[in-house]
Design a protein around this motif. Structure first.
Motif, PDB file in Angstrom:
ATOM      1  N   VAL A 192       9.469 -13.242  11.166  1.00  0.00           N
ATOM      2  CA  VAL A 192       8.581 -12.085  11.177  1.00  0.00           C
ATOM      3  C   VAL A 192       9.105 -11.061  10.180  1.00  0.00           C
ATOM      4  CG1 VAL A 192       7.411 -10.386  12.625  1.00  0.00           C
ATOM      5  CG2 VAL A 192       8.189 -12.546  13.624  1.00  0.00           C
ATOM      6  N   GLN A 193       8.252 -10.616   9.246  1.00  0.00           N
ATOM      7  CA  GLN A 193       8.640  -9.671   8.207  1.00  0.00           C
ATOM      8  C   GLN A 193       7.718  -8.455   8.199  1.00  0.00           C
ATOM      9  OE1 GLN A 193       9.564 -11.805   4.325  1.00  0.00           O
ATOM     10  NE2 GLN A 193       8.550 -13.479   5.413  1.00  0.00           N
ATOM     11  N   ASN A 194       8.135  -7.436   7.452  1.00  0.00           N
ATOM     12  CA  ASN A 194       7.338  -6.217   7.254  1.00  0.00           C
ATOM     13  C   ASN A 194       7.141  -5.451   8.563  1.00  0.00           C
ATOM     14  OD1 ASN A 194       6.171  -4.621   5.258  1.00  0.00           O
ATOM     15  ND2 ASN A 194       4.110  -5.304   5.775  1.00  0.00           N
ATOM     16  N   LEU A 195       8.148  -5.461   9.408  1.00  0.00           N
ATOM     17  CA  LEU A 195       8.059  -4.755  10.686  1.00  0.00           C
ATOM     18  C   LEU A 195       8.216  -3.246  10.474  1.00  0.00           C
ATOM     19  CD1 LEU A 195      10.271  -7.139  12.847  1.00  0.00           C
ATOM     20  CD2 LEU A 195       7.792  -6.860  13.001  1.00  0.00           C
ATOM     21  N   PRO A 196       7.564  -2.428  11.297  1.00  0.00           N
ATOM     22  CA  PRO A 196       7.725  -0.968  11.202  1.00  0.00           C
ATOM     23  C   PRO A 196       9.175  -0.559  11.479  1.00  0.00           C
ATOM     24  CG  PRO A 196       5.835  -1.553  12.571  1.00  0.00           C
ATOM     25  CD  PRO A 196       6.589  -2.818  12.326  1.00  0.00           C
ATOM     26  N   ASP A 197       9.568   0.603  10.974  1.00  0.00           N
ATOM     27  CA  ASP A 197      10.939   1.072  11.135  1.00  0.00           C
ATOM     28  C   ASP A 197      11.298   1.349  12.593  1.00  0.00           C
ATOM     29  OD1 ASP A 197      11.398   0.914   8.425  1.00  0.00           O
ATOM     30  OD2 ASP A 197      10.867   3.004   8.039  1.00  0.00           O
ATOM     31  N   ASP A 198      10.286   1.636  13.423  1.00  0.00           N
ATOM     32  CA  ASP A 198      10.577   1.963  14.821  1.00  0.00           C
ATOM     33  C   ASP A 198      10.533   0.733  15.731  1.00  0.00           C
ATOM     34  OD1 ASP A 198       7.898   1.442  14.719  1.00  0.00           O
ATOM     35  OD2 ASP A 198       7.265   3.219  15.849  1.00  0.00           O
ATOM     36  N   THR A 199      10.533  -0.467  15.134  1.00  0.00           N
ATOM     37  CA  THR A 199      10.442  -1.689  15.933  1.00  0.00           C
ATOM     38  C   THR A 199      11.681  -1.878  16.804  1.00  0.00           C
ATOM     39  OG1 THR A 199       9.089  -2.775  14.253  1.00  0.00           O
ATOM     40  CG2 THR A 199      10.192  -4.198  15.847  1.00  0.00           C
ATOM     41  N   THR A 200      11.454  -2.221  18.048  1.00  0.00           N
ATOM     42  CA  THR A 200      12.539  -2.536  18.974  1.00  0.00           C
ATOM     43  C   THR A 200      12.396  -3.982  19.445  1.00  0.00           C
ATOM     44  OG1 THR A 200      11.274  -1.842  20.931  1.00  0.00           O
ATOM     45  CG2 THR A 200      12.594  -0.147  19.787  1.00  0.00           C
TER      46      THR A 200
END
Length: 298
Positions: free
Chosen positions: A216-224
């Motif tokens: 999984v790529q291009n995740l938002p910076d706030d991803t947990t």
């Protein structure tokens, strides 16, 4: 947009496709087509003002080469006639022009709207890439100034010949023939051509073979990790979500088998989601589209 079937399309007009993406890079081989149109940098419509290089002729590539040519041409006609009268669709069976076509509409405004809305539309499973053309197609010349058709075809043929003369592969082949002929005339042993280094083609992530592990790529910076688990949990046979320390924008998601991972991949690729809650967002909302592909094996 109603997906066009693999059978010859009906005459009913198709529904409007999704919004556009940046115009694709042009393909030099496209100059071999009937109409021999040259590529120009296309762009989305900027209000009522036409973008630079706008043309009634559209160059379409990344078409599915497995679809029969007559079916593809009819499908393109059905798709683009929503934006205006289609004056002509040109596509060829030769190797250099496979997966490419030219569509001529009756106005620049119609072509601009088509580029904006059809860009990246998945026709027969492959996202189309559109840009404008620099030169007129046969259909456009026939409409605007039919008396110039003979001169137009003559100029097109000359461009086609010049393109073939400039082809590096053809030049190399001719040079090898000339060297062999000279060696035969002089009785000398032909000089072996230096081996060329084979170019390694990197397979795009979207075409990697199935794997029970997803990348999984291009995740938002706030991803947990919790948010990712909430996103993938609705899909059966989830095993584990693995985040990468110091890399918030990527993660690995493992399923029990390849079939389960494939279902999740198809459902979540190019979607937007909240990195903290894991909720899928509407495409109209602000946010990044995540990229979900099979992980590389080995």
């Amino acid at each position: 947009m109603t997906e066009i079937s693999t059978q010859p399309p009906a005459e009913a007009p198709a529904a409007g496709p999704s919004t556009s993406a940046p115009p694709p890079a042009t393909n030099g081989d496209a100059q071999q087509a009937n109409g021999d149109v040259e590529m120009a940098d296309g762009g989305a419509d900027q209000g009522v003002q036409l973008p630079p290089g706008a043309s009634e002729v559209l160059y379409v590539n990344n078409l599915n080469e497995k679809i029969k040519l007559d079916i593809m041409k009819q499908s393109l006609k059905v798709l683009f006639r929503e934006y205006g009268r289609v004056l002509g669709v040109t596509a060829h069976r030769n190797v250099r022009m496979r997966g490419q076509a030219f569509v001529t509409l009756d106005s620049k405004e119609a072509a601009v709207k088509a580029v904006k809305e059809v860009q990246k539309f998945p026709l027969y499973g492959k996202p189309m890439q559109l840009t404008f053309a620099r030169t007129e197609s046969d259909a456009l010349v026939q409409k605007r100034h039919p008396d110039d058709m003979e001169a137009h075809k003559k100029a097109r043929l000359e461009r086609k010949k010049q393109s073939r003369r400039d082809d590096p592969a053809r030049r190399k082949k001719l040079a090898a023939k000339a060297a062999a002929k000279q060696a035969a005339e002089t009785g000398a042993a032909p000089v072996a051509a230096a081996p060329t280094q084979r170019r390694i083609v990197q397979m795009p992530d979207e075409y990697l073979p199935p794997n029970k592990i997803l990348f999984v790529q291009n995740l938002p910076d706030d991803t947990t990790k919790e948010g990712l688990e909430a996103l993938f949990r609705p899909f059966p046979n989830l095993v584990e979500v693995r985040t990468i320390p110091g890399r918030k924008n990527i993660a690995f998601v493992e399923f029990a088998d390849e079939q389960s991972s494939g279902v999740a991949r198809d459902a979540l690729h190019n979607t937007k989601f909240s990195g903290t809650t894991g909720a899928v967002m509407a495409q109209s909302e602000e946010g990044l589209k995540i990229k979900v592909t099979f992980a590389k094996k080995g």
